[in-house]
Design an enzyme around this catalytic site. Structure first.
Site, short mmCIF file in Angstrom:
data_model
loop_
_atom_site.label_atom_id
_atom_site.label_comp_id
_atom_site.label_asym_id
_atom_site.label_seq_id
_atom_site.Cartn_x
_atom_site.Cartn_y
_atom_site.Cartn_z
CE1 TYR A 33 1.07 -0.26 4.42
CE2 TYR A 33 -0.03 1.86 4.40
CZ TYR A 33 0.79 0.96 5.02
OH TYR A 33 1.36 1.26 6.22
CE LYS A 150 3.19 3.09 3.17
NZ LYS A 150 3.29 3.12 4.62
CD GLU A 182 9.80 1.48 10.52
OE1 GLU A 182 9.78 2.42 9.72
OE2 GLU A 182 9.70 0.29 10.17
CG LEU A 206 8.21 2.32 4.77
CD1 LEU A 206 7.94 1.08 3.95
CD2 LEU A 206 6.93 3.08 5.02
N1 PDD Z 1 2.86 4.96 7.38
N2 PDD Z 1 7.51 3.66 8.94
C1 PDD Z 1 6.37 2.96 8.95
C2 PDD Z 1 6.34 1.65 9.65
C3 PDD Z 1 5.22 3.47 8.29
O1 PDD Z 1 4.08 2.76 8.30
C4 PDD Z 1 5.29 4.73 7.66
C5 PDD Z 1 4.12 5.32 6.92
C6 PDD Z 1 6.50 5.44 7.70
C7 PDD Z 1 6.68 6.78 7.04
O2 PDD Z 1 6.70 6.69 5.65
P1 PDD Z 1 6.18 7.88 4.72
O3 PDD Z 1 6.95 9.08 5.12
O4 PDD Z 1 6.49 7.42 3.36
O5 PDD Z 1 4.71 8.04 5.01
C8 PDD Z 1 7.60 4.86 8.34
C9 PDD Z 1 1.68 5.43 6.66
C10 PDD Z 1 1.52 6.89 6.68
C11 PDD Z 1 0.46 4.68 7.16
O6 PDD Z 1 0.59 3.48 7.37
O7 PDD Z 1 -0.61 5.25 7.28
#
Ligand code: PDD
Length: 286
Positions: A33, A150, A182, A206
């Site tokens: 996703y 992801k 994270e 991620l």
């Molecule tokens: N989550 N680390 C994890 C485990 C994440 O699920 C996310 C993003 C990030 C940050 O990635 P980005 O900057 O590309 O959004 C880091 C999204 C926002 C979610 O699951 O809703």
């Protein structure tokens, strides 16, 4: 409010959108996703999300459901149809279904499932939570070893968020071998003596799209950045801390496991980075 959502080529009211019960996204979490934010009715860093989506699909030998241009068109159309000024676009691609449950992947010509929907979030940029800062707890990181992909395997991050809520906090940072990996849905940073510290990219975290942009902007603003592992104890002694994600941009952290950072309010570097990120991202939005 009935949203218009996208499923496999069709724009439908959310109540009429359907996916097979045999879909591998549903049965096996065999799906990836992306979440792209929308400000002023425009997409933030669409290119970055599209590139990461392709990488996630490639890593899992999953077919691309359509071209990048088509994806952009679907994002834009959903934003328009749902009148989104500030909010998110959620996209999910699954390996689809050949009409039964089996651990073995279905044949390569099985059509992937593509689903997108919007989430209307007025006030996303001017979020009061960012002015207060987040309180976090630390929890063990027991996720699988390919966190760079992801996938929709979000049960543990979801449990982590619930553990944080039960402790009266906002979120959790995950710890592996003593080091912070994270946040449940964001990348983690600390600031000590003016230097921003964050974990380097690997399969353990991620590769955040917001992380990439924020690190570039920090360097452009002459801020010092060090990509290295840091422990939770080091984090508790930091001057400030913050997280980054597409849904919360730069979110200051003011408390870790009950230890108050600095004076307990969002730190100057986190505040400045949030401002720069929002400004620059709005300018570059498409
Ligand atoms: N989550 N680390 C994890 C485990 C994440 O699920 C996310 C993003 C990030 C940050 O990635 P980005 O900057 O590309 O959004 C880091 C999204 C926002 C979610 O699951 O809703």
């Amino acid at each position: 409010m009935t949203r218009t959502v996208y499923v496999n080529g069709e724009y439908l009211p959310e109540t009429e959108a359907k996916v097979s019960i045999f879909d591998r996204g549903f049965l096996m979490a065999d799906a990836v996703y992306e979440v792209t934010s929308v400000l002023d009715g425009k997409l933030i860093d669409f290119e970055g999300h599209a590139v990461r989506l392709k990488r996630s699909l490639d890593e899992l030998q999953m077919a691309e459901p359509c071209s990048k241009d088509e994806l952009l068109e679907i994002h834009r159309k959903l934003v328009e149809l749902n009148g989104i000024n500030e909010g998110l676009v959620y996209l999910q691609v699954t390996r689809g279904s050949d009409g039964d449950r089996d651990f073995v992947f279905p044949s390569v010509d099985t059509k992937p499932t593509l689903v997108l929907f919007t989430q209307n979030k007025p006030g996303l940029a001017d979020n009061p939570a960012a002015k207060k800062g987040a309180k976090i707890i630390s929890i063990e990181d027991i996720r699988w070893g390919r966190r760079d992909i992801k996938t929709v395997q979000l049960l543990y991050p979801s449990m982590g968020k619930m553990m944080a809520k039960a402790a009266g906090c906002d979120d959790a940072w995950m710890i592996e071998d003593g080091y912070v990996t994270e946040g449940t849905s964001n990348n983690a940073y600390i600031v000590k003596n003016g230097k921003i510290v964050t974990r380097p990219l690997s399969n353990d975290i991620l590769h955040g799209i917001t992380r990439k942009a924020v690190l570039r902007m920090a360097a452009e603003a002459q801020m010092e950045v060090e990509e290295r592992l840091f422990t939770i104890d080091e984090a508790k002694e930091a001057d400030e801390a913050f997280t980054t994600s597409a849904s919360a941009f730069v979110m200051p952290v003011v408390e870790i496991d009950g230890v108050v950072l600095g004076d307990g309010t969002p730190g100057p570097i986190a505040r400045r980075l949030r401002e720069i990120y929002l400004d620059e991202s709005r300018k570059a939005a498409i």
